[in-house]
Design a protein around this motif. Structure first.
Motif, short mmCIF file in Angstrom:
data_model
loop_
_atom_site.label_atom_id
_atom_site.label_comp_id
_atom_site.label_asym_id
_atom_site.label_seq_id
_atom_site.Cartn_x
_atom_site.Cartn_y
_atom_site.Cartn_z
N THR A 79 -3.67 -31.78 84.92
CA THR A 79 -4.36 -32.23 86.13
C THR A 79 -4.48 -31.07 87.11
OG1 THR A 79 -3.47 -34.47 85.88
CG2 THR A 79 -4.35 -33.88 88.04
N VAL A 80 -5.67 -30.89 87.67
CA VAL A 80 -5.93 -29.88 88.70
C VAL A 80 -6.55 -30.59 89.90
CG1 VAL A 80 -7.12 -27.74 89.30
CG2 VAL A 80 -6.33 -28.11 86.95
N ASP A 92 1.14 -34.68 97.60
CA ASP A 92 -0.01 -35.45 98.07
C ASP A 92 -1.30 -34.94 97.42
OD1 ASP A 92 1.53 -37.05 99.68
OD2 ASP A 92 1.20 -35.86 101.50
N ALA A 93 -1.41 -33.62 97.28
CA ALA A 93 -2.64 -33.05 96.72
C ALA A 93 -2.81 -33.43 95.26
CB ALA A 93 -2.62 -31.54 96.88
N ILE A 94 -1.74 -33.37 94.46
CA ILE A 94 -1.87 -33.63 93.03
C ILE A 94 -2.19 -35.09 92.75
CG2 ILE A 94 0.52 -34.22 92.44
CD1 ILE A 94 -1.80 -31.79 90.51
N SER A 95 -1.86 -35.97 93.69
CA SER A 95 -2.15 -37.40 93.50
C SER A 95 -3.51 -37.79 94.07
CB SER A 95 -1.05 -38.25 94.16
OG SER A 95 -0.98 -37.99 95.55
N PRO A 114 -10.63 -38.61 93.20
CA PRO A 114 -10.43 -38.08 91.84
C PRO A 114 -9.99 -36.63 91.89
CG PRO A 114 -12.76 -38.03 92.39
CD PRO A 114 -12.06 -38.68 93.57
N PRO A 115 -9.27 -36.17 90.87
CA PRO A 115 -8.87 -34.75 90.84
C PRO A 115 -10.06 -33.88 90.47
CG PRO A 115 -8.17 -35.85 88.84
CD PRO A 115 -8.76 -36.92 89.71
N MET A 116 -9.89 -32.58 90.58
CA MET A 116 -10.92 -31.66 90.13
C MET A 116 -11.07 -31.71 88.61
SD MET A 116 -11.89 -30.39 93.00
CE MET A 116 -12.94 -29.03 92.49
N LEU A 117 -9.94 -31.91 87.94
CA LEU A 117 -9.94 -31.96 86.47
C LEU A 117 -8.74 -32.78 86.02
CD1 LEU A 117 -10.87 -30.83 83.61
CD2 LEU A 117 -9.15 -29.06 83.96
N GLU A 118 -8.95 -33.62 85.02
CA GLU A 118 -7.86 -34.31 84.34
C GLU A 118 -8.25 -34.43 82.88
OE1 GLU A 118 -4.99 -37.36 86.13
OE2 GLU A 118 -6.49 -38.60 85.07
N VAL A 119 -7.52 -33.74 82.02
CA VAL A 119 -7.91 -33.65 80.62
C VAL A 119 -6.72 -33.93 79.71
CG1 VAL A 119 -7.54 -31.14 80.62
CG2 VAL A 119 -9.01 -32.16 78.88
N GLY A 124 -12.14 -19.12 97.78
CA GLY A 124 -11.38 -19.26 99.01
C GLY A 124 -10.55 -20.52 99.11
N LYS A 125 -10.64 -21.41 98.14
CA LYS A 125 -9.88 -22.66 98.21
C LYS A 125 -8.59 -22.57 97.39
CE LYS A 125 -13.50 -25.89 99.51
NZ LYS A 125 -14.11 -27.21 99.26
N THR A 126 -7.66 -23.46 97.73
CA THR A 126 -6.35 -23.50 97.06
C THR A 126 -6.26 -24.78 96.24
OG1 THR A 126 -5.31 -22.22 98.82
CG2 THR A 126 -3.86 -23.54 97.42
N TYR A 127 -5.61 -24.66 95.09
CA TYR A 127 -5.52 -25.80 94.16
C TYR A 127 -4.09 -25.93 93.63
CZ TYR A 127 -10.58 -25.37 94.31
OH TYR A 127 -11.87 -25.28 94.74
N VAL A 128 -3.76 -27.14 93.20
CA VAL A 128 -2.46 -27.40 92.57
C VAL A 128 -2.72 -27.90 91.15
CG1 VAL A 128 -1.18 -27.86 94.69
CG2 VAL A 128 -2.44 -29.72 93.60
N TRP A 129 -1.71 -27.73 90.29
CA TRP A 129 -1.86 -28.21 88.92
C TRP A 129 -0.51 -28.60 88.35
CZ3 TRP A 129 -0.75 -25.26 84.16
CH2 TRP A 129 -0.10 -24.05 84.40
#
Length: 358
Positions: free
Chosen positions: A213-214, A225-228, A231-236, A255-260
């Motif tokens: 999940t991203v 909070d972000a990972i939940s 919809p997520p950016m990606l869930e595979v 420029g954006k930040t992501y969690v996975w």
């Protein structure tokens, strides 16, 4: 009158011949009717001490079902004998681990069904058992520290016996290939790392099934909070993979930040998946100085095949060749997303792939 003895002798010889032929003629044997046995395993990849109590040889979870079919016209009094072999993945246990024998039970037509929950000291089919001390200690050491039985192959050989301990019907096996997924470790991108818009995810897990999940993280959000965020950016869903090139999700932005995170899943007793989650990783995206998706694709191809085809990639780099942005496979056009998915598949079969540059 002199001819009588001769005729009588011929008749006697004829009778002897007929009798002899009758004696050596095969007589069809009557097939003996016997019960038969089949077994159905539960789809289980993990077991815990709550599923099997080796102290009392009892189980609170349905693991296998034995169907004894009796198409004969009479009752049978039978005993079920089982011998267990365990082959642990780490090699610390290999071979005989114990055996059990039930008390005699009756099987009337058309048959009887027995499950592992019927066996045991206090089960509906009382059972005597013996367990190898070394095997018992090894299983307990691992299960107490991890909450799960150690990874490996567990085999129970089953055989029905009559009152004289003669085998009845066919033997069958119960088999479980157990995993012990106690941890999932994120490896790349490293925590806080800067990547391009097509990051390559690498992680360690013990099992075969996982979910990657991203999700986007805003400055005021916690990682949890972000990972939940839905919809997520990606869930595979991944099978037998410890790596994945970002593909199929919403585009990641400069420029954006992501969690996975990665969640490993294993089939547990009762048809419920047991899950082991990684920590939540964080990375940022920057496209400055990069060549975009075309460079990312070429970099991934070089990482996958460059060790075997170093001269080809040297020729590509030296000649200043670049991808056109148009991709094809077997005469059909591929989208960018389809190409990235193809790279993920190629990574798994890289040893058998061949590369040419024209």
């Amino acid at each position: 009158m002199k001819n009588l003895p001769h005729h009588f002798m011929v008749f006697l010889v004829g009778m002897i011949g007929i009798t002899a032929l009758g004696a050596i003629s095969p007589t069809p044997a009557r097939a003996q009717c016997q019960p038969s046995m089949t077994v159905v395993n539960a789809n289980v990849e993990e077991l815990s001490p709550t599923d099997i109590d080796f102290e009392h040889f009892e189980s609170a979870s349905l693991l296998f079902t034995i169907n004894i079919t009796n198409t004969c016209s009479r009752r049978y009094d039978l005993v079920l004998r089982g011998a267990m072999e365990i082959y642990l993945a780490d090699g610390t246990l290999s071979g005989n681990a114990g055996m059990f024998t039930t008390q005699q039970f009756s099987v009337d037509p058309p048959g009887k069904i027995i499950t592992n929950m019927d066996l045991g000291r206090s089960g509906t089919v009382p059972t005597k058992f013996s367990f190898d001390d070394n095997a018992k200690q090894r299983l307990q050491d691992v299960s107490l520290s991890t909450g799960k039985f150690p990874a490996g192959q567990y085999v129970i050989h089953l055989q029905l016996l009559d009152a004289s301990s003669n085998p009845v019907g066919n033997p069958v096996d119960v088999r479980f290939d157990l995993k012990n997924s106690s941890r999932v470790e994120l490896r790349s991108p490293r925590d806080g790392e800067m990547t391009d818009e097509f990051p390559f995810f690498e992680f360690y897990q013990d099992g075969d099934r996982s979910v990657l999940t991203v999700a986007e993280k805003s400055p005021d959000q916690s990682r949890e909070d972000a990972i939940s965020r839905k919809p997520p950016m990606l869930e595979v869903d991944l099978t037998a993979q410890n790596s994945f090139l970002y593909a199929g999700g919403r585009p990641l932005e400069d420029g954006k930040t992501y969690v996975w995170k990665v969640v490993n899943k294993q089939h547990g007793s009762g048809g419920v998946d047991n899950e082991v989650s990684s920590t939540i990783g964080l990375f940022s995206v920057s496209t400055s100085g990069g060549g975009g998706v075309n460079d990312a694709i070429l970099n991934q191809l070089e990482e996958i095949l460059g060790q075997r085809y170093a001269s080809v990639f040297k020729q590509i780099r030296a000649g200043g060749f670049r991808l056109t942005g148009t991709y094809g496979l077997n005469g059909s056009t591929l989208t960018q997303s389809e190409l990235l998915n193809l790279l993920n598949q190629l990574r798994e079969i890289a040893d058998s792939a061949e590369l040419s540059f024209e």
